[in-house]
Every structure is written in C-alpha cells, then in structure tokens.
Enzyme design. Sequence first.
Site, PDB file in Angstrom:
ATOM      1  N   GLU A 116       0.832  -1.210   0.000  1.00 31.59           N
ATOM      2  CA  GLU A 116       0.000   0.000   0.000  1.00 31.59           C
ATOM      3  C   GLU A 116       0.860   1.250   0.000  1.00 31.59           C
ATOM      4  O   GLU A 116       0.600   2.204  -0.731  1.00 31.59           O
ATOM      5  CB  GLU A 116      -0.866   0.036   1.270  1.00 31.59           C
ATOM      6  CG  GLU A 116      -2.080  -0.841   1.219  1.00 31.59           C
ATOM      7  CD  GLU A 116      -2.964  -0.489   0.060  1.00 31.59           C
ATOM      8  OE1 GLU A 116      -2.951   0.665  -0.369  1.00 31.59           O
ATOM      9  OE2 GLU A 116      -3.651  -1.386  -0.438  1.00 31.59           O
ATOM     10  N   TYR A 152      -7.507   5.308   3.639  1.00 28.43           N
ATOM     11  CA  TYR A 152      -7.476   4.354   2.533  1.00 28.43           C
ATOM     12  C   TYR A 152      -6.634   3.131   2.886  1.00 28.43           C
ATOM     13  O   TYR A 152      -7.071   1.987   2.742  1.00 28.43           O
ATOM     14  CB  TYR A 152      -6.925   5.030   1.267  1.00 28.43           C
ATOM     15  CG  TYR A 152      -6.736   4.049   0.147  1.00 28.43           C
ATOM     16  CD1 TYR A 152      -7.812   3.673  -0.644  1.00 28.43           C
ATOM     17  CD2 TYR A 152      -5.500   3.437  -0.072  1.00 28.43           C
ATOM     18  CE1 TYR A 152      -7.665   2.727  -1.640  1.00 28.43           C
ATOM     19  CE2 TYR A 152      -5.339   2.497  -1.066  1.00 28.43           C
ATOM     20  CZ  TYR A 152      -6.417   2.149  -1.850  1.00 28.43           C
ATOM     21  OH  TYR A 152      -6.273   1.205  -2.822  1.00 28.43           O
ATOM     22  N   ASP A 185      -9.459   4.748  -3.690  1.00 29.64           N
ATOM     23  CA  ASP A 185      -8.326   5.573  -4.116  1.00 29.64           C
ATOM     24  C   ASP A 185      -8.777   6.424  -5.307  1.00 29.64           C
ATOM     25  O   ASP A 185      -9.969   6.471  -5.634  1.00 29.64           O
ATOM     26  CB  ASP A 185      -7.119   4.688  -4.457  1.00 29.64           C
ATOM     27  CG  ASP A 185      -7.348   3.855  -5.706  1.00 29.64           C
ATOM     28  OD1 ASP A 185      -8.515   3.755  -6.162  1.00 29.64           O
ATOM     29  OD2 ASP A 185      -6.373   3.312  -6.252  1.00 29.64           O
TER      30      ASP A 185
END
Length: 355
Positions: free
Chosen positions: A40, A123, A141
């Site tokens: 990520e 997120y 996103d």
Amino acid sequence: MSEKNENSWFSDLLLAWYADNGRQLPWRETKDPYKIWISEVVLQQTRVEQGLPYYLRFVERFPTVVDLAEASEDEVLKHWQGLGYYSRARNLHAAAKQISTDRQGNIPDTYEGLRAMKGVGDYTAADIAALAYGLPHAAIDGNGYRVLSRVFGIDTPIDSTRGKKEFAQLGAELVSQSKPGEFNQGLMDLGATVCTPKNPQCESCPLTDKCHAQQHNKWQELPVKEKKTKVHDRFFYYFHITLPDGRILVKQRKDKDIWIGLFDYPMVESQSALEQAELFSSKEFKQLKKRMKGLTVTGEGKSLKHQLSHQTLHTTLYYCQAEKAELKDNEQAVEVDEFNQLAIPRLIELLGGKK
Ligand code: SF4
C-alpha cells in the site's frame, strides 16, 4: 448489513469482472498484513508496474516488521530510493519500530488500530483491514473515486470534505461484506485499466449498462476536483566538486524541505532561471567559492527538468575541482564507492555523478 441491498448489483458485477480480469500481484496472494501494508505504501502515488520491483526488493530485504524495525534509517531510505516521497519510508520505519517495541511485532487487526499507525490514512487502513482480515471496509483511491463518480453521476468535488464524506458513505453501502478485499482491489483495477481518466473503455466495462456517465456522455466531466494543485518552479544549480584525492563532496539534506536525510551535491538555488554569468556572480556561489579553496568549474553536465507532485525542479549540474574544502556539518567528502552506497534522490541519479 446484509450482502443484498438495492446496490448489490455493483459489487456483483465488479467481483465477477475482477475474478476474470484482476491483475495477479504478489500482495494479493498473501494475508500477511505487513506485506499488504508495504504494498500500500509503495503504491501511494506510484503506478503498479513502477512500484512492483521496489516492493519485491523491499520485502526481500525486510521480510518482517521486526526486520524493518531493526534496520537503520539510511538502509531503509536506500531501499526506497527512486520511489520519492521519502516521508512515507520514514513513517513506515517509525511505525515498524513502534509495533516491534509496543506490540511484539503484531500489526493491529482492527481498522482503528491500523489507522492509528504512523503514516496510515483512511485508505490504507481500510485496504489492509479488508485484504488481511476480511473486514468490510471500502478503500477508495483515485481510481475508485473516478469509477464511482462516473457510475453514479456524482459531481461533488472528490477533494472536498463533503465529497469525501459522500463517497465514503457510498463505499460503505457498496462494499461486499463477504469479499471486501476483492471488492477494493477490483475497484482499483477497473479504474486503472478500464475506466481510465482520458480514454475509458466503456464497451468492455462490466458497469456500462448502469453507468450514468456512459448513458449521458459525461465521462469527461467526472470526477470533479475543487482545487487545482499549484505547481511551483525551483531552479537548482548543483556542483559536483572533486578534491585532488578523487573524493567528491556531498551534502545531506537537513532542512524542512524535500528529500530530508538524502544526499545531494552542494548547490545554489534560485527562484528564477539564471544565466551562467548571473549564477557565478551570485552571493551563494561566492560563499561556496570561499569555502572551496581553488574552486574551478571544469564543465557543464546535464540539465534536467524534474517533476515532483507540487514542484517542477529545473536543474543543471556543473563539474568542478577544488584544492581544499571547508565542510559544513552536513557535508562530507566521499569516495565514489561510498557515494554509491548513499541514499540519493532520483534526480541525482538521473543527473549522474561521473563525468
Ligand atoms: S461505463 Fe465507461 S465511464 Fe462508466 S464506469 Fe465503465 S468505463 Fe467508466
């Protein structure tokens, strides 16, 4: 919330598409929250194709959160070199140390726990929660915002507080309760490969029959953004200075600015482009000359325009020699081999160090 609601068509279509078209990526093959977290952070602001080799190298060198915690900051930055946004690497490192010390290396297993980690935003917390632990959190996103705004015809600016709230609510309604990880990855992949910013492939999109933008020919207007990011120009003149014994001078960036902790060369910065004569008669260059005894400019190297998210760097490299250097605290004279071991910004790599 039950799996079936009035919008369950969305996750049904998305999951079916993802099962056939999803990209095979190493962090999708694992439930290890550490590896998912690294992926990520690597992928923030970086395309998958670009980030993949960095991810692989990073988890090979630091296979667990404890390995990362025990590494030196210089080594972590060196492995991050080329990805930019070095504060992400520093935050990762700080969070790893904290998890290692306070939690015996166990990464939190709730959204709130993940969100409290240094550098982890909504997120990332949602995506780790969904992928590693199967918790039903939607991670939206830039790709996800684009798909949702187009499919549902939402013109609330995605970068406004109101927009963020509206999309978060919609995400929470849509996310699959049984396969939240696949849902999030599918949304990202659909936006990255089909519902692209400039040329969406509506004819091969699973959502085409339901899509507001497609039916009203509005994809070009969506999503809406409130603020245009301001980009400002900076002009860097770098001096690659070699001493008589072959060592070169580097400086570590300390100020509150880009690339803190990384190494570049002594430089003059200006707010506008300088002619050579202006550069060499500038106060900053004269100050440099005062510290570098017998400084002579022996040649001009590359000139490059380097784009960061909010800054355009116009850079030129000059090759110089000096007989003796009076160094500041953050400067060092290093052998070429040593220089190759230092963490340097991508720009310095592109400008090159050897004549
Ligand atoms: S139909 Fe077209 S605009 Fe709508 S989500 Fe699919 S690709 Fe995007």
